[in-house]
Design an enzyme around this catalytic site. Structure first.
Site, mmCIF file in Angstrom:
data_model
loop_
_atom_site.group_PDB
_atom_site.id
_atom_site.type_symbol
_atom_site.label_atom_id
_atom_site.label_comp_id
_atom_site.label_asym_id
_atom_site.label_seq_id
_atom_site.Cartn_x
_atom_site.Cartn_y
_atom_site.Cartn_z
ATOM 1 C CG ASP A 133 -2.208 -0.723 1.023
ATOM 2 O OD1 ASP A 133 -2.424 -1.259 -0.084
ATOM 3 O OD2 ASP A 133 -3.008 -0.794 1.972
ATOM 4 C CG HIS A 147 -6.552 6.194 5.203
ATOM 5 N ND1 HIS A 147 -7.704 5.965 5.929
ATOM 6 C CD2 HIS A 147 -6.910 6.123 3.888
ATOM 7 C CE1 HIS A 147 -8.713 5.757 5.090
ATOM 8 N NE2 HIS A 147 -8.254 5.856 3.852
#
Length: 238
Positions: A89, A131
């Protein structure tokens, strides 16, 4: 009302995890080109920000984490620094710190201009990296520019901040940053964490201590359409 402040620097396009990564900077470039071609940006004030320095980044992120991002950003870097960096990610890339700090700096400039009443509205189209946590990268996000914008507003003397997050994923990094701060109301509309990463954002997550009730989560079922989404938003956010 004054014209909105537009934050943009082509250097933000260097926030690039690679061609195969879902978060590709081409989306920002195409957004900017489309807005310009439609005349949306005509006559508006355009500001190219400075990168956020370590002091500013430190309002939200730990010194150890900032140092790890710097090390992993070196052109000849090979190895592991932890902190959620170097994963599928969040792969590392040369110049990562500089690009992420530039985006963060853009949101800080926007927030400061609003706090000082220089403008009524400001936008950073490359922002929204919600995030990132205090000490680790997460969900394609290196530095949490949204949380840094809120921290800037508070530092400028704003007494109450309402943050509304409409991404399909829960705004977990911003919620975490201010979960104990009664000055900040975080509202997140997102797909239910029962089916979607990051698995947080249940209605029971509502703030802690003096901030109890200042985290509002609106998890919506898979496949929620426009009318149901708008009903949920209008019933809760105002």
């Amino acid at each position: 009302m004054s014209q909105p402040l537009l934050i943009w620097d082509p250097g933000m396009l260097r926030y690039d995890f690679g061609d195969a990564h879902p978060l590709h900077p081409l989306r920002w470039e195409l957004t900017w080109r489309l807005a310009a071609s439609l005349g949306v940006t005509a006559g508006l004030e355009l500001v190219a920000p400075e990168p956020a320095d370590d002091r500013v980044l430190g309002m939200v992120h730990s010194a150890d984490y900032i140092g790890a991002v710097r090390r992993a950003s070196a052109p000849d870097w090979h190895g592991s620094v932890g902190h959620g960096l170097g994963t599928e990610d969040n792969p590392v890339f040369p110049g990562m710190h500089e690009a992420a700090a530039l985006i963060a700096g853009g949101s800080v400039v926007a927030a400061r201009a609003v706090a000082r009443r220089d403008v009524d509205r400001a936008i950073n189209i490359a922002g929204g990296l919600h995030h990132a946590m205090a000490d680790h990268a997460s969900g394609f996000c290196i530095y949490n520019d949204a949380a840094l914008a809120i921290a800037t507003l508070l530092a400028e003397g704003v007494h109450k901040v309402a943050y509304v997050d409409v991404d399909v994923h829960h705004g977990d990094g911003v919620q975490r940053a201010f979960y104990d701060d009664p000055r900040v109301l975080t509202i997140s509309l997102h797909e239910t964490p029962l089916s979607l990463w990051p698995g947080t954002g249940f209605v029971t997550e509502s703030g802690r201590g003096a901030a109890a009730g200042t985290a509002v989560n609106i998890p919506l079922p898979v496949g929620t359409g426009d009318s149901a989404w708008l009903r949920a938003c209008s019933a809760v956010v105002p």
